[in-house]
Design a protein around this motif. Structure first.
Motif, PDB file in Angstrom:
ATOM      1  N   SER A  93     -45.532  54.756   1.302  1.00 39.69           N
ATOM      2  CA  SER A  93     -44.541  53.923   0.618  1.00 39.69           C
ATOM      3  C   SER A  93     -44.994  53.689  -0.823  1.00 39.69           C
ATOM      4  O   SER A  93     -46.140  53.972  -1.187  1.00 39.69           O
ATOM      5  CB  SER A  93     -44.401  52.573   1.326  1.00 39.69           C
ATOM      6  OG  SER A  93     -45.620  51.848   1.248  1.00 39.69           O
ATOM      7  N   VAL A  94     -44.110  53.169  -1.640  1.00 40.32           N
ATOM      8  CA  VAL A  94     -44.457  52.849  -3.027  1.00 40.32           C
ATOM      9  C   VAL A  94     -45.593  51.831  -3.047  1.00 40.32           C
ATOM     10  O   VAL A  94     -46.523  51.931  -3.861  1.00 40.32           O
ATOM     11  CB  VAL A  94     -43.231  52.296  -3.779  1.00 40.32           C
ATOM     12  CG1 VAL A  94     -43.628  51.849  -5.189  1.00 40.32           C
ATOM     13  CG2 VAL A  94     -42.134  53.342  -3.846  1.00 40.32           C
ATOM     14  N   LEU A  99     -51.383  50.641  -4.167  1.00 46.00           N
ATOM     15  CA  LEU A  99     -52.703  50.171  -3.732  1.00 46.00           C
ATOM     16  C   LEU A  99     -53.796  51.168  -4.105  1.00 46.00           C
ATOM     17  O   LEU A  99     -54.952  50.787  -4.301  1.00 46.00           O
ATOM     18  CB  LEU A  99     -52.717  49.927  -2.221  1.00 46.00           C
ATOM     19  CG  LEU A  99     -51.940  48.718  -1.705  1.00 46.00           C
ATOM     20  CD1 LEU A  99     -51.974  48.686  -0.172  1.00 46.00           C
ATOM     21  CD2 LEU A  99     -52.518  47.427  -2.274  1.00 46.00           C
ATOM     22  N   TRP A 100     -53.432  52.451  -4.187  1.00 49.47           N
ATOM     23  CA  TRP A 100     -54.435  53.459  -4.524  1.00 49.47           C
ATOM     24  C   TRP A 100     -55.067  53.191  -5.885  1.00 49.47           C
ATOM     25  O   TRP A 100     -56.218  53.577  -6.121  1.00 49.47           O
ATOM     26  CB  TRP A 100     -53.807  54.855  -4.530  1.00 49.47           C
ATOM     27  CG  TRP A 100     -53.219  55.269  -3.221  1.00 49.47           C
ATOM     28  CD1 TRP A 100     -53.389  54.663  -1.997  1.00 49.47           C
ATOM     29  CD2 TRP A 100     -52.348  56.384  -2.993  1.00 49.47           C
ATOM     30  NE1 TRP A 100     -52.680  55.329  -1.028  1.00 49.47           N
ATOM     31  CE2 TRP A 100     -52.025  56.388  -1.603  1.00 49.47           C
ATOM     32  CE3 TRP A 100     -51.802  57.370  -3.808  1.00 49.47           C
ATOM     33  CZ2 TRP A 100     -51.201  57.346  -1.029  1.00 49.47           C
ATOM     34  CZ3 TRP A 100     -50.976  58.327  -3.247  1.00 49.47           C
ATOM     35  CH2 TRP A 100     -50.675  58.314  -1.873  1.00 49.47           C
ATOM     36  N   SER A 103     -58.283  50.301  -5.985  1.00 51.93           N
ATOM     37  CA  SER A 103     -59.681  50.654  -5.726  1.00 51.93           C
ATOM     38  C   SER A 103     -59.761  52.044  -5.118  1.00 51.93           C
ATOM     39  O   SER A 103     -58.833  52.503  -4.455  1.00 51.93           O
ATOM     40  CB  SER A 103     -60.347  49.647  -4.780  1.00 51.93           C
ATOM     41  OG  SER A 103     -59.913  49.841  -3.444  1.00 51.93           O
ATOM     42  N   PHE A 104     -60.881  52.698  -5.367  1.00 44.39           N
ATOM     43  CA  PHE A 104     -61.101  54.027  -4.816  1.00 44.39           C
ATOM     44  C   PHE A 104     -61.212  53.972  -3.296  1.00 44.39           C
ATOM     45  O   PHE A 104     -60.784  54.894  -2.598  1.00 44.39           O
ATOM     46  CB  PHE A 104     -62.379  54.630  -5.414  1.00 44.39           C
ATOM     47  CG  PHE A 104     -62.619  56.060  -5.030  1.00 44.39           C
ATOM     48  CD1 PHE A 104     -61.706  57.048  -5.349  1.00 44.39           C
ATOM     49  CD2 PHE A 104     -63.777  56.426  -4.346  1.00 44.39           C
ATOM     50  CE1 PHE A 104     -61.922  58.382  -5.001  1.00 44.39           C
ATOM     51  CE2 PHE A 104     -64.009  57.749  -4.003  1.00 44.39           C
ATOM     52  CZ  PHE A 104     -63.081  58.730  -4.323  1.00 44.39           C
ATOM     53  N   ASP A 105     -61.776  52.890  -2.779  1.00 51.73           N
ATOM     54  CA  ASP A 105     -61.894  52.731  -1.330  1.00 51.73           C
ATOM     55  C   ASP A 105     -60.527  52.740  -0.658  1.00 51.73           C
ATOM     56  O   ASP A 105     -60.340  53.353   0.399  1.00 51.73           O
ATOM     57  CB  ASP A 105     -62.617  51.428  -0.982  1.00 51.73           C
ATOM     58  CG  ASP A 105     -64.100  51.482  -1.323  1.00 51.73           C
ATOM     59  OD1 ASP A 105     -64.629  52.606  -1.450  1.00 51.73           O
ATOM     60  OD2 ASP A 105     -64.722  50.422  -1.459  1.00 51.73           O
ATOM     61  N   LYS A 106     -59.551  52.074  -1.266  1.00 48.73           N
ATOM     62  CA  LYS A 106     -58.206  52.017  -0.687  1.00 48.73           C
ATOM     63  C   LYS A 106     -57.559  53.396  -0.716  1.00 48.73           C
ATOM     64  O   LYS A 106     -56.816  53.769   0.198  1.00 48.73           O
ATOM     65  CB  LYS A 106     -57.351  51.004  -1.428  1.00 48.73           C
ATOM     66  CG  LYS A 106     -57.783  49.560  -1.184  1.00 48.73           C
ATOM     67  CD  LYS A 106     -56.914  48.556  -1.928  1.00 48.73           C
ATOM     68  CE  LYS A 106     -57.375  47.137  -1.636  1.00 48.73           C
ATOM     69  NZ  LYS A 106     -56.582  46.119  -2.364  1.00 48.73           N
ATOM     70  N   LEU A 107     -57.821  54.150  -1.752  1.00 45.55           N
ATOM     71  CA  LEU A 107     -57.297  55.517  -1.829  1.00 45.55           C
ATOM     72  C   LEU A 107     -57.901  56.382  -0.733  1.00 45.55           C
ATOM     73  O   LEU A 107     -57.180  57.099  -0.016  1.00 45.55           O
ATOM     74  CB  LEU A 107     -57.614  56.120  -3.198  1.00 45.55           C
ATOM     75  CG  LEU A 107     -57.315  57.619  -3.370  1.00 45.55           C
ATOM     76  CD1 LEU A 107     -55.812  57.867  -3.385  1.00 45.55           C
ATOM     77  CD2 LEU A 107     -57.960  58.154  -4.647  1.00 45.55           C
ATOM     78  N   MET A 108     -59.209  56.299  -0.554  1.00 41.73           N
ATOM     79  CA  MET A 108     -59.901  57.164   0.395  1.00 41.73           C
ATOM     80  C   MET A 108     -59.687  56.753   1.848  1.00 41.73           C
ATOM     81  O   MET A 108     -59.874  57.560   2.749  1.00 41.73           O
ATOM     82  CB  MET A 108     -61.398  57.188   0.074  1.00 41.73           C
ATOM     83  CG  MET A 108     -61.728  57.913  -1.220  1.00 41.73           C
ATOM     84  SD  MET A 108     -61.407  59.686  -1.139  1.00 41.73           S
ATOM     85  CE  MET A 108     -62.801  60.227  -0.146  1.00 41.73           C
ATOM     86  N   ARG A 109     -59.288  55.523   2.084  1.00 44.85           N
ATOM     87  CA  ARG A 109     -59.007  55.091   3.458  1.00 44.85           C
ATOM     88  C   ARG A 109     -57.612  55.506   3.907  1.00 44.85           C
ATOM     89  O   ARG A 109     -57.287  55.415   5.088  1.00 44.85           O
ATOM     90  CB  ARG A 109     -59.146  53.569   3.578  1.00 44.85           C
ATOM     91  CG  ARG A 109     -60.578  53.078   3.632  1.00 44.85           C
ATOM     92  CD  ARG A 109     -60.649  51.667   4.197  1.00 44.85           C
ATOM     93  NE  ARG A 109     -59.939  50.716   3.368  1.00 44.85           N
ATOM     94  CZ  ARG A 109     -60.505  49.959   2.434  1.00 44.85           C
ATOM     95  NH1 ARG A 109     -61.812  50.071   2.200  1.00 44.85           N
ATOM     96  NH2 ARG A 109     -59.794  49.104   1.725  1.00 44.85           N
ATOM     97  N   VAL A 116     -53.244  63.581  -1.758  1.00 41.44           N
ATOM     98  CA  VAL A 116     -52.829  63.642  -3.163  1.00 41.44           C
ATOM     99  C   VAL A 116     -54.051  63.777  -4.062  1.00 41.44           C
ATOM    100  O   VAL A 116     -54.059  64.558  -5.023  1.00 41.44           O
ATOM    101  CB  VAL A 116     -52.011  62.398  -3.545  1.00 41.44           C
ATOM    102  CG1 VAL A 116     -51.631  62.445  -5.026  1.00 41.44           C
ATOM    103  CG2 VAL A 116     -50.753  62.305  -2.691  1.00 41.44           C
ATOM    104  N   PHE A 117     -55.106  63.021  -3.752  1.00 43.77           N
ATOM    105  CA  PHE A 117     -56.325  63.093  -4.555  1.00 43.77           C
ATOM    106  C   PHE A 117     -56.957  64.476  -4.435  1.00 43.77           C
ATOM    107  O   PHE A 117     -57.480  65.022  -5.415  1.00 43.77           O
ATOM    108  CB  PHE A 117     -57.310  62.018  -4.092  1.00 43.77           C
ATOM    109  CG  PHE A 117     -58.550  61.922  -4.932  1.00 43.77           C
ATOM    110  CD1 PHE A 117     -58.470  61.710  -6.301  1.00 43.77           C
ATOM    111  CD2 PHE A 117     -59.805  62.034  -4.351  1.00 43.77           C
ATOM    112  CE1 PHE A 117     -59.617  61.612  -7.082  1.00 43.77           C
ATOM    113  CE2 PHE A 117     -60.955  61.934  -5.113  1.00 43.77           C
ATOM    114  CZ  PHE A 117     -60.861  61.721  -6.487  1.00 43.77           C
ATOM    115  N   ARG A 118     -56.877  65.058  -3.249  1.00 42.48           N
ATOM    116  CA  ARG A 118     -57.407  66.404  -3.052  1.00 42.48           C
ATOM    117  C   ARG A 118     -56.641  67.419  -3.905  1.00 42.48           C
ATOM    118  O   ARG A 118     -57.241  68.347  -4.479  1.00 42.48           O
ATOM    119  CB  ARG A 118     -57.317  66.778  -1.579  1.00 42.48           C
ATOM    120  CG  ARG A 118     -57.769  68.207  -1.279  1.00 42.48           C
ATOM    121  CD  ARG A 118     -57.671  68.504   0.198  1.00 42.48           C
ATOM    122  NE  ARG A 118     -57.667  69.931   0.440  1.00 42.48           N
ATOM    123  CZ  ARG A 118     -57.514  70.493   1.637  1.00 42.48           C
ATOM    124  NH1 ARG A 118     -57.365  69.742   2.700  1.00 42.48           N
ATOM    125  NH2 ARG A 118     -57.497  71.803   1.761  1.00 42.48           N
TER     126      ARG A 118
END
Length: 229
Positions: A93-94, A99-100, A103-109, A116-118
């Motif tokens: 969702s938007v 949330l990404w 923090s980086f932690d929120k993105l990676m979780r 998307v980061f990959r």
């Protein structure tokens, strides 16, 4: 409403030719069942790494910028192999995508966030960092001893060996830790290396990801879709 299956954007192909160091070879620290396929030898011609410096500001010739430049030269015939499929997940969702950026932690979780980061890392010729991190996460869940040892060997060959085009950037201290732990493989053999690569992605790639067209386009596109529905 039923969640839609979302596999993230499809990464594009990359070009260039990997400039492998002449005369570089490698001695495998593996022994026993984990040693199969790693009977190469290493000499002293490899440039010295920064033993305790592994942040993105490292100025040695083996830092992340140098690796990206080398991988950018990988030829069409020798392009890096990648896992063809992204992680299966629901469409973000938007609110999730916003949330990404917190923090980086929120993105990676978030599986969709990792997809998307990959894709972004692929454009920077550093997708192997995410692939290594994911492989380590998978290894931690392995309970079968024989399968676990095979995965340890595979991760070493794919991401730690200096002969691999997907070698990740690890300092001498962490490599020494791996060489000791790998004598008796466990699901946590690469724990120190995984943390180092996680920190590298956080410091080096994450800030650029937040300002990239990949992230902004996805965020704005979903924002428009939400406002129109």
């Amino acid at each position: 409403m039923t969640d839609m299956l979302y596999t993230g954007p499809i990464p594009a192909e990359r070009d260039g030719e990997l400039a492998m160091g002449v005369g570089r070879s490698e001695t495998s620290p593996l022994s026993g069942p984990a040693a199969q396929g790693l009977n190469t030898t290493q000499n002293s011609q490899r440039p010295s790494a920064c033993c305790f410096c592994w942040c993105c500001c490292c100025s040695c010739s083996w830092n992340e910028d140098e690796r990206r430049r080398r991988r950018k030269r990988i030829s069409q015939d020798n392009k890096m192999e990648t896992i063809p499929n992204c992680e299966a997940c629901t469409k973000p969702s938007v609110e999730e995508m916003q949330l990404w950026s917190q923090s980086f932690d929120k993105l990676m979780r978030n599986p969709a966030g990792r997809n998307v980061f990959r894709e972004f890392l692929r454009t920077e010729y550093s997708e192997e960092n995410m692939l290594f991190w994911l492989a380590c996460e998978d290894l931690k869940q392995e309970m079968n001893k024989k399968t676990m040892e095979e995965k340890v060997r595979s991760i070493y060959e794919d991401y730690v060996s200096i002969l691999s085009p997907k070698e990740v950037s690890l300092d001498a201290r962490v490599r020494e830790v791996i060489n000791k732990k790998i004598q008796e493989p466990t699901p946590h053999t690469f724990e120190d290396a995984q943390l180092q690569i996680y920190t590298l992605m956080h410091r080096d790639s994450y800030p650029r990801f937040l300002s990239s067209n990949i992230y902004k386009s996805l965020l704005h596109g979903n924002s428009r879709s939400s406002s129109e529905s």
